[in-house]
Design an enzyme around this catalytic site. Structure first.
Site, PDB file in Angstrom:
ATOM      1  N   THR A  90      32.186  38.118  43.973  1.00 53.13           N
ATOM      2  CA  THR A  90      31.308  37.508  44.968  1.00 53.13           C
ATOM      3  C   THR A  90      32.127  36.641  45.910  1.00 53.13           C
ATOM      4  O   THR A  90      33.105  36.017  45.500  1.00 53.13           O
ATOM      5  CB  THR A  90      30.235  36.655  44.267  1.00 53.13           C
ATOM      6  OG1 THR A  90      29.406  37.513  43.477  1.00 53.13           O
ATOM      7  CG2 THR A  90      29.358  35.909  45.274  1.00 53.13           C
ATOM      8  N   GLY A  91      31.706  36.589  47.176  1.00 52.97           N
ATOM      9  CA  GLY A  91      32.380  35.751  48.165  1.00 52.97           C
ATOM     10  C   GLY A  91      32.904  36.571  49.315  1.00 52.97           C
ATOM     11  O   GLY A  91      32.862  37.811  49.310  1.00 52.97           O
ATOM     12  N   ASP A 123      37.999  40.010  42.076  1.00 49.39           N
ATOM     13  CA  ASP A 123      37.195  38.903  42.578  1.00 49.39           C
ATOM     14  C   ASP A 123      38.088  37.941  43.350  1.00 49.39           C
ATOM     15  O   ASP A 123      39.314  37.955  43.201  1.00 49.39           O
ATOM     16  CB  ASP A 123      36.531  38.170  41.404  1.00 49.39           C
ATOM     17  CG  ASP A 123      35.284  37.402  41.803  1.00 49.39           C
ATOM     18  OD1 ASP A 123      35.020  37.266  43.003  1.00 49.39           O
ATOM     19  OD2 ASP A 123      34.576  36.929  40.892  1.00 49.39           O
ATOM     20  N   GLY A 124      37.486  37.112  44.166  1.00 52.59           N
ATOM     21  CA  GLY A 124      38.216  36.107  44.919  1.00 52.59           C
ATOM     22  C   GLY A 124      38.363  34.827  44.112  1.00 52.59           C
ATOM     23  O   GLY A 124      37.991  34.747  42.938  1.00 52.59           O
ATOM     24  N   ALA A 125      38.906  33.800  44.739  1.00 53.35           N
ATOM     25  CA  ALA A 125      39.052  32.484  44.107  1.00 53.35           C
ATOM     26  C   ALA A 125      39.091  31.424  45.193  1.00 53.35           C
ATOM     27  O   ALA A 125      39.507  31.681  46.324  1.00 53.35           O
ATOM     28  CB  ALA A 125      40.321  32.426  43.254  1.00 53.35           C
ATOM     29  N   ASP A 126      38.654  30.233  44.825  1.00 53.78           N
ATOM     30  CA  ASP A 126      38.723  29.100  45.749  1.00 53.78           C
ATOM     31  C   ASP A 126      40.078  28.413  45.669  1.00 53.78           C
ATOM     32  O   ASP A 126      40.556  27.858  46.654  1.00 53.78           O
ATOM     33  CB  ASP A 126      37.598  28.117  45.452  1.00 53.78           C
ATOM     34  CG  ASP A 126      36.229  28.762  45.645  1.00 53.78           C
ATOM     35  OD1 ASP A 126      35.964  29.245  46.757  1.00 53.78           O
ATOM     36  OD2 ASP A 126      35.450  28.797  44.683  1.00 53.78           O
ATOM     37  N   GLY A 176      33.577  29.524  42.166  1.00 54.55           N
ATOM     38  CA  GLY A 176      32.202  29.059  42.203  1.00 54.55           C
ATOM     39  C   GLY A 176      31.759  28.498  43.523  1.00 54.55           C
ATOM     40  O   GLY A 176      30.631  28.018  43.648  1.00 54.55           O
ATOM     41  N   GLU A 208      30.230  35.484  37.323  1.00 58.74           N
ATOM     42  CA  GLU A 208      31.623  35.873  37.548  1.00 58.74           C
ATOM     43  C   GLU A 208      32.438  35.729  36.269  1.00 58.74           C
ATOM     44  O   GLU A 208      33.255  36.597  35.930  1.00 58.74           O
ATOM     45  CB  GLU A 208      32.235  35.024  38.669  1.00 58.74           C
ATOM     46  CG  GLU A 208      31.730  35.374  40.055  1.00 58.74           C
ATOM     47  CD  GLU A 208      32.227  34.428  41.126  1.00 58.74           C
ATOM     48  OE1 GLU A 208      32.321  34.865  42.293  1.00 58.74           O
ATOM     49  OE2 GLU A 208      32.515  33.259  40.830  1.00 58.74           O
TER      50      GLU A 208
END
Length: 233
Positions: free
Chosen positions: A28-29, A83-86, A97, A105
């Site tokens: 997600t993102g 998936d992505g990451a912050d 998140g 996730e």
């Protein structure tokens, strides 16, 4: 390259790890959405995969673009999650998140043999914490849970605002019906200790520290995409 192009480059490099027949967790993102668009193009010309989305938002995009989906109950064991990451550090510890999907996730990533993170250079940090840590909490007992989080932070020498995430004039509500507290610690020297402490609070459903989950990170920068492995920045 602009920010979106960097996301596309990371997503394209990750797509090379997807093989026909895979059971695939789909993140997600904004970066994950670029991956979905590229994945849909491959599916349209014959790539066979079964995807498990990590959010309703991702599910809608996959349906719109023709990416075949199953539930995690139907496919409880996955080959790969992308998936992505912050934030991502040199040990491939993550903060996730920012998009509000951290619980699903983490469940999907934990059900996968491998997890590949896709991000741009701005997400790579020496120490996690500049991005506020999302903590998913049960609405019941919210004040009590917040106090317990403050006590944990104090014990670990962390400080900073704890903000209840807002959206559309009210509290942000996750796909699971929970709230999110964003903890602006600034710097988290011991992510493992914080993870353990947060997990011990009954009202905390999950948190955005992903530790020992990512097996590889693909980081896009002006010179192209590079691979980041644990303690090899």
């Amino acid at each position: 390259m602009d920010a979106r192009q960097l996301k596309i480059e990371a997503a394209r490099a990750a797509l090379a790890h997807v093989e026909s027949g895979m059971r695939l967790g789909i993140g997600t993102g904004s970066t994950a959405e670029e991956f979905v668009r590229l994945l849909a193009e491959k599916v349209a010309v014959g790539l066979v995969i079964e995807g498990v989305p990590t959010s309703e938002r991702t599910a809608r995009l996959c349906v719109e673009l023709g990416v075949p989906l199953k539930s995690l109950d139907e496919l409880p064991e996955l080959d790969l999650t992308i998936d992505g990451a912050d934030e991502v550090d040199g040990a491939l510890r993550l903060i996730k998140g920012g998009g509000g999907a951290l619980l699903r996730e983490k469940i999907v990533a934990g059900s996968s043999v491998r997890m590949i993170v896709i991000a741009d250079e701005s997400k790579v940090v020496e120490t996690l914490g500049a991005f506020p840590l999302p903590i998913e909490v049960n609405p019941f007992g919210l004040v009590s849970t917040r106090i317990q989080i403050e006590k944990v932070a104090s014990r670990l020498g962390l400080s900073g605002a704890l903000s209840l995430r807002q959206s559309g004039g009210g509290n942000f509500v996750t796909d699971g019906g929970h709230f999110i507290i964003d903890a602006s610690f600034g710097r988290i020297p011991d992510a493992e200790a914080l993870s353990i402490e947060l997990n011990s609070i009954p009202g905390v459903v999950e948190h955005g520290l992903f530790i020992n989950m990512a097996t590889l990170a693909i980081i896009a920068g002006p010179a192209g995409a590079r691979t980041l492995q644990a303690n090899n920045t």
